[in-house]
Scaffold this active site. Structure first.
Site, short mmCIF file in Angstrom:
data_model
loop_
_atom_site.label_atom_id
_atom_site.label_comp_id
_atom_site.label_asym_id
_atom_site.label_seq_id
_atom_site.Cartn_x
_atom_site.Cartn_y
_atom_site.Cartn_z
N GLU A 211 -5.57 -10.90 -0.89
CA GLU A 211 -6.69 -10.02 -0.58
C GLU A 211 -7.56 -10.56 0.55
O GLU A 211 -8.69 -10.11 0.76
CB GLU A 211 -7.51 -9.78 -1.84
N LYS A 347 -10.08 2.24 -10.45
CA LYS A 347 -8.86 2.13 -9.64
C LYS A 347 -8.07 3.41 -9.85
O LYS A 347 -7.61 3.67 -10.97
CB LYS A 347 -8.03 0.93 -10.11
#
Length: 438
Positions: A211, A347
């Site tokens: 990430e 999400k």
């Protein structure tokens, strides 16, 4: 306006794994969405359909999901002649077509790709940006709220090598006057952190994880927090930039013993050092007293409900449910009833349609929770979550470090939205937990 074509293909995510891309064609043109995927996935998530053929892509192929779009979902949606602006009807139709509670028949990755691509077609037909269309669908008020970017600058846990158990350490520029200023502050701290990591842990410590965060060979949370605090200080933002953690503790929970193993990456971990949830809660509280921590995600395992409720009663910072709630209405309802946390990590691929994602946010807001819109560790150039965050007034977005193009794509999209909206938007800032009411 009718859909003339729905076509899916297999493309790659940021970890080199296959994922589903869907094209929806209407009179306004081609509308495309790509589905992300996670590394540490909650067991209660909607079902991501993988081929399981070990001879191709190590079993991670998505050809079945692609085929499901091209041969089942696409033709059925076109035949139904649904209006692309009516997202809830479309998503309801997709769920009925699948017929299972967790989308395991056609695959959440197949369904979500279609759901998001159609949302883009709906926005185009209305002649408005995607965030405005989502705002209409969710019924959120104006002005628009631009989210605080929670930037994951240091990685541990399942995302990194070292012994550090906690998965993400984020910087939170919540005292900035605008999104663009917050992002600039974050980028400056990130560069200081990278230089510090290299200096203290050697050149390879500047390498980045999935990430975009650095992943030095750090042993403890204190060591990580000291490094970040020093980077914040060097950048000149002490007292202005706060810290958030995603512990992802389901990854190191021992369900048999009901204990947490902070040395879980060591095969010879000493069971006498494993912690009860009370001991782990005390550790969090001592860290929050020493460092400027404003948010902790997944402090306990996804089914250790007792621990969550215990922690919630005695904490005043944001407690975010991710593996606990997996954007699932039933899990959110249970977490609200048991008073387990006070914020939802949203999400879209955990639930599998835009409509259900909007509903999950609304259910959370209704109980006074915050909502943080999130990327996954396997991301792409798709920027839909940036528009979702603005459209839902979530006030917080988590989309990695200011590094790696698939992370920056979302942050750059919010910069564009900020520029486009001008005076018609406010930055959530320190109200990130209550931004829906701003």
């Amino acid at each position: 306006m009718p859909i003339s074509k729905i076509h899916a293909r297999s493309v790659y995510d940021s970890r080199g794994n296959p994922t589903v891309e869907v094209d929806v064609v209407t009179e306004t043109g081609l509308h495309r969405a790509i589905v992300p995927s996670g590394a540490s996935t909650g067991q209660h998530e909607a079902h991501e359909l993988r081929d399981g053929d070990k001879s191709k892509w190590l079993g991670k192929g998505v050809l079945t999901a692609v085929k499901n779009v091209n041969e089942t979902i696409g033709p059925a949606v076109i035949k139904e002649n649904l209006d692309v602006k009516e997202q809830s009807k479309i998503d309801e139709f997709l769920n009925k077509l699948d017929g299972t509670p967790n989308k395991s028949n056609l695959g959440a990755n197949a369904i979500l790709g279609v759901s998001l691509a159609i949302a883009k077609a709906g926005a185009a037909e209305k002649g408005v940006p995607l965030y405005a269309h989502i705002s209409d669908l969710a019924g959120t008020k104006k002005p628009y709220v631009l989210p605080v970017p929670f930037q994951n600058v240091l990685n541990g846990g399942s995302h990194a090598g070292g012994r550090l158990a906690f998965q993400e350490f984020m910087i939170v520029p919540d005292t900035a006057s605008s999104f663009s200023e917050g992002l600039r502050q974050g980028a400056e701290v990130y560069h200081k952190l990278k230089a510090l990591a290299k200096k203290k842990y050697g050149q390879s410590a500047g390498n980045v994880g999935d990430e975009g965060g650095v992943a030095p060979d750090i042993q403890t949370a204190e060591e990580a927090l000291d490094l970040i605090t020093e980077a914040i200080e060097q950048a000149g933002y002490t007292g202005k930039i706060h810290i958030a953690m995603d512990v992802a503790s389901s990854e190191f929970y021992k369900p048999e013993e009901k204990k947490y193993d902070l040395d879980f990456k060591n095969p010879d971990s000493d069971p006498s050092k494993w912690l009860t949830y009370e001991q782990l809660a005390d550790l969090y509280k001592s860290l929050a007293a020493k460092y400027p921590i404003v948010s902790i995600e997944d402090p306990f395992a996804e089914d250790d409900w007792e621990a969550w409720s215990y922690f919630y009663k005695t904490s005043d910072f944001q407690i975010v449910g991710d593996d606990l709630t997996v954007t699932n209405p039933l899990r959110i309802k249970k977490a609200i009833e048991l008073k387990s946390c006070n914020a939802l990590l949203l999400k879209v691929n955990q639930i599998g349609t835009l409509t259900e994602s909007i509903q999950a946010a609304k259910d959370s807001y209704a109980d006074g929770w915050g909502v943080m819109v999130s990327h996954r560790s396997g991301e792409t150039e798709d920027v839909t979550i940036a528009d979702i965050s603005v459209g839902l007034r979530s006030g917080q977005i988590k989309t990695g470090a200011p590094a790696r193009s698939e992370r920056l794509a979302k942050l750059n999209q919010i910069l564009r939205i900020e520029e486009e909206l001008g005076e018609n938007a406010v930055y959530a800032g320190q109200n990130f937990r209550k931004s829906v009411n701003l």
